[in-house]
Design a protein around this motif. Structure first.
Motif, PDB file in Angstrom:
ATOM      1  N   VAL A 118       0.921  -0.829  -0.279  1.00 11.96           N
ATOM      2  CA  VAL A 118      -0.372  -0.383  -0.409  1.00 11.96           C
ATOM      3  C   VAL A 118       0.847   1.243  -0.003  1.00 11.96           C
ATOM      4  CG1 VAL A 118      -1.480   1.100   1.379  1.00 11.96           C
ATOM      5  CG2 VAL A 118      -1.963  -0.918   1.434  1.00 11.96           C
ATOM      6  N   TYR A 135      -0.334  -1.248  -5.065  1.00 13.47           N
ATOM      7  CA  TYR A 135      -1.671  -0.092  -4.325  1.00 13.47           C
ATOM      8  C   TYR A 135      -1.194   1.314  -4.232  1.00 13.47           C
ATOM      9  CZ  TYR A 135      -5.159  -3.412  -3.837  1.00 13.47           C
ATOM     10  OH  TYR A 135      -6.125  -4.567  -3.299  1.00 13.47           O
ATOM     11  N   HIS A 192       0.531  -7.556  -5.424  1.00 11.97           N
ATOM     12  CA  HIS A 192      -0.866  -5.856  -5.622  1.00 11.97           C
ATOM     13  C   HIS A 192       0.098  -4.625  -4.910  1.00 11.97           C
ATOM     14  CE1 HIS A 192      -3.892  -9.441  -5.351  1.00 11.97           C
ATOM     15  NE2 HIS A 192      -3.834  -9.954  -6.544  1.00 11.97           N
ATOM     16  N   PHE A 201      -2.571  -1.509  -9.018  1.00  8.24           N
ATOM     17  CA  PHE A 201      -3.793  -0.600  -8.915  1.00  8.24           C
ATOM     18  C   PHE A 201      -3.437   0.766  -8.224  1.00  8.24           C
ATOM     19  CE2 PHE A 201      -4.387  -4.642  -7.498  1.00  8.24           C
ATOM     20  CZ  PHE A 201      -5.417  -5.360  -8.440  1.00  8.24           C
TER      21      PHE A 201
END
Length: 356
Positions: free
Chosen positions: A180, A203, A201, A228
């Motif tokens: 994140v 972000y 992932h 993302f």
């Protein structure tokens, strides 16, 4: 009646102020040297003249001579006569060796802040609303990446991850991981390359940062990394991740408590969250022992606190605002019960291992 000024005190104070202007000019010269590859050209070259450096780099001798003399005046190069100049092994570790030295620092000397950005920062003092990292432009993502690069490349996978309880084993076997505030993707790309069995992932709300991350994915051929354009609030509401990291970003967030709550929801019951954030204390007097403290506050006004106040109700923690006491209070408030601080001899950061 005006106060009587001690002339010696006036000289000392004036010298101190002009020293910061000198630092501004030397910073620009370091940026130019880094951008042109001059430190790399000087590393292990022994004493060289401007003409020899010109022959080696294809650059103009007269310009190089002025730059070299300025670097010698700043005590960054060794020179006894102003004609021959040498970058010491220590200087090479700090200014040239980006891949192999944890002390590498030249990457922090990015291009100066554009005048239009400075104008917006001045306005922020009147409006209270700062600039997000998206508004700070691609240079902010690039500068952050190069400042953090040495520790990520050389310490994250071999030193830091193995020190966490069971994390390296999970990543080897196959885990689902989120970064994140991934920025340009340096950390998550390093992990994705090291642990091909795991899914990663990234972000980040900055399009500029995610563009850089996607470039890395393509360059490195990473099939296990998805990005993302989103903040931490967009994490899945169900328990999804075995491991999650936030590196040097909680203090930048407008709503860190909301992101921490989202992390709590998205992390599996046996998952681990690794926080990396600035080494500081709640006590300003203790922080004053840090010789780089003024620089950190400059970073805060120009980037970190600005981002954290880029919305009207932003928390505004700033560069030094997520100290260990604040960090532990906030993560426990969100429902985490285990908080362990690690000191990996990173001069700028502390690391917190957080679990449910």
């Amino acid at each position: 009646m005006s106060a009587t000024i001690d002339p010696d005190e006036l000289k000392r104070y004036s010298f101190n102020v002009w020293g910061f202007k000198q630092g501004e000019m030397v910073s620009l010269m370091i940026h130019i040297g880094d951008r042109l590859g001059l430190y790399q050209a000087l590393a292990d070259a022994g004493p060289v003249t401007a003409g020899e450096l010109a022959a080696k780099t294809g650059l103009k001798e007269r310009w190089l001579l002025e730059w070299l003399r300025g670097q010698a005046a700043a005590r960054l190069l060794d020179s006894s006569d102003g004609d021959r100049f040498e970058l010491s092994p220590v200087g090479a570790a700090v200014l040239a060796d980006e891949e192999g030295s944890l002390a590498f620092a030249a990457g922090a000397f990015s291009s100066p802040i554009p005048p239009e950005t400075t104008d917006k920062l001045v306005d922020a003092f009147r409006t209270g609303i700062g600039l997000s990292y998206e508004e700070l432009g691609p240079n902010a993502a690039h500068r952050t990446e190069r400042m953090l690069g040495p520790w990520v490349r050389q310490a994250l996978v071999p030193q830091i991850l193995p020190a966490l309880d069971g994390v390296a084993e999970k990543l080897t076997q196959g885990a689902v991981v989120a970064d994140v505030g991934c920025g340009g993707g340096l950390a998550i790309a390093a992990m994705a390359e090291a642990y091909p069995n795991s899914e990663f992932h990234g972000y980040d709300p900055s399009n500029h940062a995610i563009d850089r991350c996607r470039e890395k994915v393509a360059e490195q051929g990473l099939k296990n990394l998805t990005t993302f354009v989103a903040g931490g609030e967009a994490l899945p509401s169900e328990a999804t991740y075995d491991f999650l990291i936030t590196f040097d970003c909680i203090h930048d967030m407008t709503h860190p408590a909301e992101v921490i709550a989202a992390i709590r929801r998205a992390l599996k019951p046996d998952g681990t969250w690794l926080i990396k954030d600035i080494r500081s204390t709640p006590d300003f007097k203790q922080n004053m022992r840090n010789p780089m403290l003024a620089m950190f506050y400059g970073f805060s006004v120009s980037a970190c606190m600005s981002s954290a106040l880029s919305e009207p109700d932003g928390a505004g923690l700033g560069t030094l605002g997520f100290n260990p006491a604040v960090a532990e209070d906030m993560v426990r408030e969100a429902g985490f019960t285990r908080f362990r601080m690690h000191d990996f001899d990173d001069p700028s950061n502390l690391y917190y291992e957080v679990r449910v």
